[in-house]
Every structure is written in C-alpha cells, then in structure tokens.
Design a protein around this motif. Structure first.
Motif, short mmCIF file in Angstrom:
data_model
loop_
_atom_site.label_atom_id
_atom_site.label_comp_id
_atom_site.label_asym_id
_atom_site.label_seq_id
_atom_site.Cartn_x
_atom_site.Cartn_y
_atom_site.Cartn_z
N GLN A 213 7.50 2.99 1.00
CA GLN A 213 7.11 1.68 1.51
C GLN A 213 8.17 1.14 2.48
O GLN A 213 7.85 0.53 3.50
CB GLN A 213 6.91 0.69 0.35
N ILE B 270 7.87 2.42 6.01
CA ILE B 270 6.85 1.69 6.79
C ILE B 270 7.40 0.34 7.26
O ILE B 270 7.22 -0.07 8.39
CB ILE B 270 5.56 1.50 5.95
N PRO C 2 0.51 1.25 3.24
CA PRO C 2 1.30 0.05 2.91
C PRO C 2 0.62 -0.80 1.84
O PRO C 2 -0.57 -1.04 1.91
CB PRO C 2 1.39 -0.71 4.24
#
Ligand SMILES: Cc1ncc(CN)c(N)n1
Length: 230
Positions: free
Chosen positions: A54, A57, A117
């Motif tokens: 995560q 991203i 995401p």
C-alpha cells in the motif's frame, strides 16, 4: 511558555504549539499499534506486507504532490532557493524510496503490480490531490509536506531506540525513515513551514492547522489499514 500568547511566544513556534495542543492525536500516529508491534518484535508479517504494497502506491502519488510543492515554492516562498533545494532533496529521496520498495517487495514476495489501493489509501491520495490545486497556498502545502514526512520519521525512529526488539529483517525499513539524515531533512521542512506560518494571516494559520490535523488523521488510518490488513 505556559500562559503566554502566541505573540509573546513568537509566531515561529506555531508547529510547536500544534504538537503540544494535539499531542494525543499525534502520538496516536507516531506510537500506533502497528509501530509498537514492530518495536516489540511481535509484528504480524502479513501486516508488514500489506503496509509495503500500500505504501508503494502512496509514494507514487506522493511524488506529484511533492513536485507541486516545489512549483509553489518557486513563486510563493520568501527564500525560494533554500526551499527548492530542500524540496528537491525530498524528490531525490523519493526516487530512492521507490527503488527500495521494488527491491523490498521482491524480497518479501509482494507482487506490486497486483496491489489494489485500499480505502484509507485512496482517501489519503485524494487528499494529496486536493492539495495539489494551484489555489492551495504554499504555506498550507509545505505544512502538509512536513507533517507527512515527520510522522514517518518519528514512528520509525521510535523502533530504533535502545532496548527495542525490532526484528533484524525490519531494521533497514526503520533506518530508511528513522535515520538522522532523514530527521535533519524533516527539521528543514519544519523550519520552512514555521517561517511561512510566521508571516501568514490568521486565516491561513487556521487552515494550516486543520491541514496538519487531517494529515495526522490520514496517517492513523493508514496504519490502521496496514495493521488490520491481510
Ligand atoms: C503514508 C506515508 N506517509 C509518509 C511517508 C514518508 N514519505 C510514506 N512513505 N507513507
């Protein structure tokens, strides 16, 4: 310092006053259970992998945000050559950060191209995007930038203190943001934010404080997502 007005303390201490006033929220981010679990050595490695994917991203969305802060500094700063150097250093650090995420992901078997995401990440990236608008003042953007970097610096530095049980395989991660050089860079960002705030109107100061709080809330949500993630 107790009982003094802002004028008596000097406006340059604005970030200090926020850190005191919002101490429990700030500690909620920098001493989050996810960070405590790294520090105590009982981190669930699936949580770490969730965070890794995560955050990759997030960092990719963070780069254009930092580039927008650089653009704002060019015209909106009183000391643009100093500020641009510091911010450009941040861009260079992010370049390294992206390479590091790729290397680390392959080490942990995380397929970055498969990462979707999660909501907390999407919300945080949307917030960054809102700050990229040319209407958002440099003072607001640099305050957000400082707060975003400072939460990571303090969180990971906490995992490197004496007596902690941070697993050997996570030491490098903690060093990345917890090292002294990154600490100095965060101090430079904070000085810029304080200098900008010093000459800002009350309206901008109020907006900047709200932005600071939103950053800290997003950081807490980001850790929550990683901590509870699969
Ligand atoms: C969510 C988050 N916040 C801050 C950083 C530090 N650049 C980061 N990598 N990710």
């Amino acid at each position: 310092m107790e009982g003094k007005t802002r004028e008596e303390m000097g406006k340059s201490m604005i970030t200090e006053t926020w850190l005191r006033k919002h101490r429990s929220l700030y500690l909620g981010a920098t001493r989050h259970p996810f960070i405590r679990s790294i520090r105590d050595g009982n981190i669930d490695l699936s949580s770490f992998k969730t965070w890794l994917g995560q955050d990759y991203i997030f960092v990719r969305a963070f780069v254009p945000f930092v580039a927008s802060v650089l653009t704002k500094a060019w015209k909106g700063s009183d000391d643009s050559s100093n500020d641009m150097e510091v911010i450009l250093g941040g861009v260079a650090a992010l370049n390294d950060e992206i390479s590091w995420f790729k290397k680390e992901a392959s080490k942990w078997g995380v397929q970055l191209s498969d990462i979707v995401p999660q909501k907390a990440n999407q919300d945080y990236c949307r917030f960054l995007e809102s700050l990229m608008s040319p209407e958002v003042e440099y003072t607001i953007a640099i305050t957000a930038f400082w707060a975003i970097e400072a939460v990571y610096q303090e969180s990971f530095a906490h995992c490197l203190e004496d007596g902690t049980k941070t697993p050997a395989e996570l030491q490098e991660t903690c060093q990345r943001w917890g090292n002294e050089g990154f600490g100095q860079y965060c101090n430079s960002l904070r000085k810029i934010a304080d200098r900008q705030l010093e000459k800002a109107s009350d309206d901008i100061i109020t907006k900047a404080e709200a932005t600071f709080l939103r950053v800290v809330e997003h950081e807490v949500e980001f850790w929550n997502m990683s901590h509870g993630g699969t």
